[in-house]
Write a protein that holds these residues in place. Structure first.
Motif, mmCIF file in Angstrom:
data_model
loop_
_atom_site.group_PDB
_atom_site.id
_atom_site.type_symbol
_atom_site.label_atom_id
_atom_site.label_comp_id
_atom_site.label_asym_id
_atom_site.label_seq_id
_atom_site.Cartn_x
_atom_site.Cartn_y
_atom_site.Cartn_z
ATOM 1 N N ASP A 7 -22.610 27.541 -20.655
ATOM 2 C CA ASP A 7 -23.228 28.269 -19.564
ATOM 3 C C ASP A 7 -22.122 28.849 -18.689
ATOM 4 N N GLN A 8 -22.523 29.534 -17.613
ATOM 5 C CA GLN A 8 -21.518 30.193 -16.779
ATOM 6 C C GLN A 8 -20.600 29.197 -16.074
ATOM 7 N N ARG A 9 -21.129 28.075 -15.659
ATOM 8 C CA ARG A 9 -20.278 27.075 -15.018
ATOM 9 C C ARG A 9 -19.202 26.602 -15.992
ATOM 10 N N HIS A 10 -19.596 26.366 -17.231
ATOM 11 C CA HIS A 10 -18.629 25.958 -18.253
ATOM 12 C C HIS A 10 -17.572 27.052 -18.443
ATOM 13 N N ALA A 11 -18.009 28.316 -18.389
ATOM 14 C CA ALA A 11 -17.074 29.435 -18.541
ATOM 15 C C ALA A 11 -16.010 29.420 -17.447
ATOM 16 N N PHE A 12 -16.449 29.190 -16.216
ATOM 17 C CA PHE A 12 -15.489 29.146 -15.112
ATOM 18 C C PHE A 12 -14.562 27.941 -15.260
ATOM 19 N N ASN A 13 -15.128 26.782 -15.560
ATOM 20 C CA ASN A 13 -14.317 25.574 -15.643
ATOM 21 C C ASN A 13 -13.303 25.629 -16.778
ATOM 22 N N ARG A 14 -13.659 26.286 -17.865
ATOM 23 C CA ARG A 14 -12.773 26.301 -19.025
ATOM 24 C C ARG A 14 -11.784 27.461 -19.015
ATOM 25 N N PHE A 15 -12.224 28.623 -18.468
ATOM 26 C CA PHE A 15 -11.389 29.811 -18.585
ATOM 27 C C PHE A 15 -11.087 30.528 -17.265
ATOM 28 N N LEU A 16 -12.058 30.616 -16.340
ATOM 29 C CA LEU A 16 -12.014 31.624 -15.293
ATOM 30 C C LEU A 16 -11.611 31.139 -13.903
ATOM 31 N N LYS A 17 -11.677 29.847 -13.657
ATOM 32 C CA LYS A 17 -11.315 29.406 -12.308
ATOM 33 C C LYS A 17 -9.800 29.250 -12.191
ATOM 34 N N LYS A 18 -9.330 29.118 -10.977
ATOM 35 C CA LYS A 18 -7.900 29.021 -10.728
ATOM 36 C C LYS A 18 -7.299 27.859 -11.501
ATOM 37 N N GLY A 19 -6.183 28.142 -12.164
ATOM 38 C CA GLY A 19 -5.517 27.128 -12.961
ATOM 39 C C GLY A 19 -5.850 27.183 -14.432
ATOM 40 N N GLN A 20 -6.883 27.988 -14.783
ATOM 41 C CA GLN A 20 -7.272 28.110 -16.191
ATOM 42 C C GLN A 20 -6.660 29.366 -16.812
ATOM 43 N N SER A 21 -6.769 29.470 -18.138
ATOM 44 C CA SER A 21 -6.001 30.457 -18.895
ATOM 45 C C SER A 21 -6.326 31.902 -18.573
ATOM 46 N N ALA A 22 -7.561 32.201 -18.148
ATOM 47 C CA ALA A 22 -7.937 33.600 -17.898
ATOM 48 C C ALA A 22 -8.052 33.922 -16.418
ATOM 49 N N PHE A 23 -7.615 33.006 -15.571
ATOM 50 C CA PHE A 23 -7.651 33.313 -14.142
ATOM 51 C C PHE A 23 -6.537 34.290 -13.791
ATOM 52 N N VAL A 24 -6.889 35.289 -12.999
ATOM 53 C CA VAL A 24 -5.909 36.274 -12.538
ATOM 54 C C VAL A 24 -6.083 36.440 -11.032
ATOM 55 N N SER A 25 -5.038 36.225 -10.277
ATOM 56 C CA SER A 25 -5.096 36.443 -8.830
ATOM 57 C C SER A 25 -5.014 37.938 -8.550
ATOM 58 N N THR A 26 -5.488 38.331 -7.390
ATOM 59 C CA THR A 26 -5.542 39.746 -7.040
ATOM 60 C C THR A 26 -4.777 39.987 -5.748
ATOM 61 N N PRO A 27 -3.961 41.030 -5.700
ATOM 62 C CA PRO A 27 -3.197 41.313 -4.468
ATOM 63 C C PRO A 27 -4.064 41.990 -3.412
ATOM 64 N N TRP A 28 -4.971 41.211 -2.839
ATOM 65 C CA TRP A 28 -5.862 41.778 -1.835
ATOM 66 C C TRP A 28 -5.087 42.146 -0.572
ATOM 67 N N VAL A 29 -5.732 42.921 0.281
ATOM 68 C CA VAL A 29 -5.200 43.249 1.592
ATOM 69 C C VAL A 29 -5.159 41.975 2.443
ATOM 70 N N THR A 30 -4.322 41.964 3.467
ATOM 71 C CA THR A 30 -4.257 40.796 4.347
ATOM 72 C C THR A 30 -5.509 40.698 5.211
ATOM 73 N N LEU A 31 -5.755 39.493 5.698
ATOM 74 C CA LEU A 31 -6.878 39.268 6.615
ATOM 75 C C LEU A 31 -6.799 40.216 7.808
ATOM 76 N N GLU A 32 -5.624 40.347 8.391
ATOM 77 C CA GLU A 32 -5.463 41.174 9.584
ATOM 78 C C GLU A 32 -5.783 42.641 9.296
ATOM 79 N N GLN A 33 -5.291 43.159 8.170
ATOM 80 C CA GLN A 33 -5.541 44.555 7.844
ATOM 81 C C GLN A 33 -7.005 44.800 7.499
ATOM 82 N N GLY A 34 -7.604 43.867 6.783
ATOM 83 C CA GLY A 34 -9.017 44.009 6.450
ATOM 84 C C GLY A 34 -9.891 44.073 7.689
ATOM 85 N N VAL A 35 -9.619 43.193 8.657
ATOM 86 C CA VAL A 35 -10.383 43.210 9.900
ATOM 87 C C VAL A 35 -10.165 44.527 10.638
#
Length: 303
Positions: free
Chosen positions: A155-183
């Motif tokens: 199921d989707q939870r298994h997908a996140f736990n195995r592949f997609l959440k932080k620390g897993q093989s398919a997790f990719v961080s994103t260079p988002w804008v800073t909190l200050e700039q977003g506000v």
């Protein structure tokens, strides 16, 4: 402090097919009307694309559509979400921010797809997720659905736990804008920046207060504290924060799908009668002369 709401059953946080919801904007508005919602903020992740369709549907169903967005930002190295309510979708500053955010989402999605092709041995993960999302910027839930349909996970939870959440093989961080700039960008668009679901970041009390302080000092005006499913401990901590840092109170279901059986559009607890609701702020257009507003130049400390 008392506040008469300009509406009786608001929901100021929800998502459509334009980001990671499953209902088209018009379907979402129709469902909201069916559940008695009289004011709905469409706050899709990093996009304004669903607003025109939602606005037309809201006029048809006789409910108020609040133009909104949910920006992904970075507080240090941690991803945080900030809602912009009552934004001007035509604001060039916000338009540029949305373009940059979508570019970042697209690049992240491509990298997730490449990693899943290798880790899960699926061919063309990115293309399949794009097809399901009807978008070239699919979020992780769409990749999770691909993994489920390909029989890789239960199921989707298994997908996140195995592949997609932080620390897993398919997790990719994103260079988002800073909190200050977003506000700043949300304020430039005439909106009310609201710290979204503060309880969801798994922060200690001290760290949560630091986040709320930094958000407030960046110019943030509101904080989500009226949500379904909060424990008494969570609700008490959020109340402590909005009171101490002088933030207006917002609330929403964070609805994504009818499959979320534990919540419904507009199914919110009551707003605190002695707090300032977000609709009392001048940017919302409903404020009375004595309603008061947060001072964006006020700096506050944790203690």
């Amino acid at each position: 402090m008392t506040h008469i709401a300009p509406f009786q059953r608001p929901d100021l946080h929800c998502h459509s097919l334009a980001s990671d919801g499953v209902l088209a904007p018009a379907e979402l508005v129709a469902r909201a009307a069916e559940y008695g919602v009289d004011a709905l903020a469409l706050t899709d992740h990093d996009t304004l694309a669903g607003l025109p369709e939602a606005r037309a549907a809201a006029a048809e169903h006789g409910i108020t559509l609040i133009d909104g967005i949910e920006l992904s930002v970075l507080w240090g190295s941690r991803e945080i979400h900030v809602l912009g309510l009552w934004v001007d979708p035509a604001c060039p500053v916000l338009g540029a921010r949305v373009t940059a955010q979508l570019d970042a989402r697209r690049e992240r999605a491509r990298r997730i797809g490449a990693r899943l092709d290798k880790a899960a041995r699926i061919k063309d993960s990115y293309a399949k997720a794009c097809e399901k999302a009807a978008s070239d910027t699919p979020g992780r839930p769409w990749f999770a659905r691909v993994l489920v349909e390909e029989g890789v996970v239960r199921d989707q939870r298994h997908a996140f736990n195995r592949f997609l959440k932080k620390g897993q093989s398919a997790f990719v961080s994103t260079p988002w804008v800073t909190l200050e700039q977003g506000v700043r960008d949300l304020l430039a668009a005439g909106g009310v920046p609201v710290l979204a679901h503060p309880q969801a970041y798994s922060l200690t009390r001290k760290r949560l207060r630091e986040l709320v302080r930094d958000f407030r000092n960046a110019g943030g005006l509101g904080m989500e504290a009226v949500m379904p499913g909060l424990s008494s401990q969570q609700a008490g901590l959020l109340e402590e924060c909005w009171r101490h840092f002088g933030l207006a109170v917002s609330g929403g279901s964070d609805f994504h799908s009818p499959q979320q059986k534990w919540l419904s559009l507009g199914g919110l607890p009551p707003f605190p009668p002695d707090g300032r609701a977000v609709w009392q702020l001048p940017q919302a257009g409903y404020a009375t002369a004595d309603a008061g507003s947060a001072d964006p130049d006020l700096e506050v400390s944790v203690s």
